[in-house]
Write a protein that holds these residues in place. Sequence first.
Motif, PDB file in Angstrom:
ATOM      1  N   ARG A  10      -0.656   6.765  -6.342  1.00 44.28           N
ATOM      2  CA  ARG A  10       0.164   7.976  -6.398  1.00 44.28           C
ATOM      3  C   ARG A  10       1.354   7.853  -5.448  1.00 44.28           C
ATOM      4  O   ARG A  10       2.492   8.163  -5.817  1.00 44.28           O
ATOM      5  CB  ARG A  10      -0.684   9.195  -6.034  1.00 44.28           C
ATOM      6  N   GLU A  11       1.110   7.385  -4.222  1.00 45.76           N
ATOM      7  CA  GLU A  11       2.194   7.224  -3.236  1.00 45.76           C
ATOM      8  C   GLU A  11       3.240   6.229  -3.717  1.00 45.76           C
ATOM      9  O   GLU A  11       4.445   6.466  -3.604  1.00 45.76           O
ATOM     10  CB  GLU A  11       1.622   6.760  -1.894  1.00 45.76           C
TER      11      GLU A  11
ATOM     12  N   GLY B 142      -4.957   7.299  -4.438  1.00 50.36           N
ATOM     13  CA  GLY B 142      -3.963   7.846  -3.524  1.00 50.36           C
ATOM     14  C   GLY B 142      -2.826   6.875  -3.262  1.00 50.36           C
ATOM     15  O   GLY B 142      -1.659   7.273  -3.235  1.00 50.36           O
ATOM     16  N   THR B 143      -3.173   5.612  -3.114  1.00 53.41           N
ATOM     17  CA  THR B 143      -2.136   4.589  -2.904  1.00 53.41           C
ATOM     18  C   THR B 143      -1.256   4.467  -4.137  1.00 53.41           C
ATOM     19  O   THR B 143      -0.029   4.375  -4.025  1.00 53.41           O
ATOM     20  CB  THR B 143      -2.780   3.230  -2.568  1.00 53.41           C
TER      21      THR B 143
ATOM     22  N   SER C 298      -1.686  -0.469   4.891  1.00 54.88           N
ATOM     23  CA  SER C 298      -1.822   0.906   5.374  1.00 54.88           C
ATOM     24  C   SER C 298      -3.109   1.082   6.176  1.00 54.88           C
ATOM     25  O   SER C 298      -3.227   2.002   6.966  1.00 54.88           O
ATOM     26  CB  SER C 298      -1.766   1.908   4.224  1.00 54.88           C
TER      27      SER C 298
ATOM     28  N   MET D 264      -2.703  -1.106   0.344  1.00 55.28           N
ATOM     29  CA  MET D 264      -3.885  -0.555   1.000  1.00 55.28           C
ATOM     30  C   MET D 264      -4.253  -1.344   2.254  1.00 55.28           C
ATOM     31  O   MET D 264      -4.631  -0.756   3.268  1.00 55.28           O
ATOM     32  CB  MET D 264      -5.069  -0.535   0.023  1.00 55.28           C
TER      33      MET D 264
ATOM     34  N   ASN E 266      -4.333   4.874   7.352  1.00 58.44           N
ATOM     35  CA  ASN E 266      -4.070   5.798   6.245  1.00 58.44           C
ATOM     36  C   ASN E 266      -4.940   5.338   5.081  1.00 58.44           C
ATOM     37  O   ASN E 266      -4.532   4.523   4.280  1.00 58.44           O
ATOM     38  CB  ASN E 266      -2.580   5.756   5.869  1.00 58.44           C
ATOM     39  N   ASN E 267      -6.132   5.837   4.972  1.00 58.44           N
ATOM     40  CA  ASN E 267      -7.089   5.383   3.976  1.00 58.44           C
ATOM     41  C   ASN E 267      -7.158   6.387   2.832  1.00 58.44           C
ATOM     42  O   ASN E 267      -8.008   7.267   2.809  1.00 58.44           O
ATOM     43  CB  ASN E 267      -8.468   5.205   4.622  1.00 58.44           C
ATOM     44  N   SER E 268      -6.236   6.261   1.856  1.00 53.52           N
ATOM     45  CA  SER E 268      -6.201   7.208   0.745  1.00 53.52           C
ATOM     46  C   SER E 268      -6.821   6.642  -0.524  1.00 53.52           C
ATOM     47  O   SER E 268      -6.800   7.301  -1.553  1.00 53.52           O
ATOM     48  CB  SER E 268      -4.761   7.658   0.489  1.00 53.52           C
TER      49      SER E 268
END
Length: 116
Positions: A35-36, A32-33, A21, A18, A26-28
């Motif tokens: 999952r990626e 989200g991180t 990124s 995170m 790219n702030n998911s």
Amino acid sequence: GMASTIACYPMDVLRVKMQSSALVSNNSGVIGTAREVLQSGGIRALYTGLAVPLAAQAVYKSTVFTVNNLTEQLIKEWKDGENHKRGIPEPYALTSFDHFISGCTGGAVNAALFVT
């Protein structure tokens, strides 16, 4: 020790991902991180680079326990010698305070070697 390192290491991997990124905007978020990471590398990707922290824990713990045991032996030998001088033949039994001093010594040596 090692169990906490294994349990918490995936969160550290996600934190680093995170942070890196964030430079690319790219702030998911954590979910989200995660999952990626899981989609790109599977569960093993959460444990990338785990060997170094585990090795560090092994060195850390072995230093604490070794110094603790050596300190207990030194206290026991010293107290046995003192008792022998006084004519007391029984071997010295370590007290709670002796264990406390041994633990403090182990922690202090570890801190001096690895923390500073």
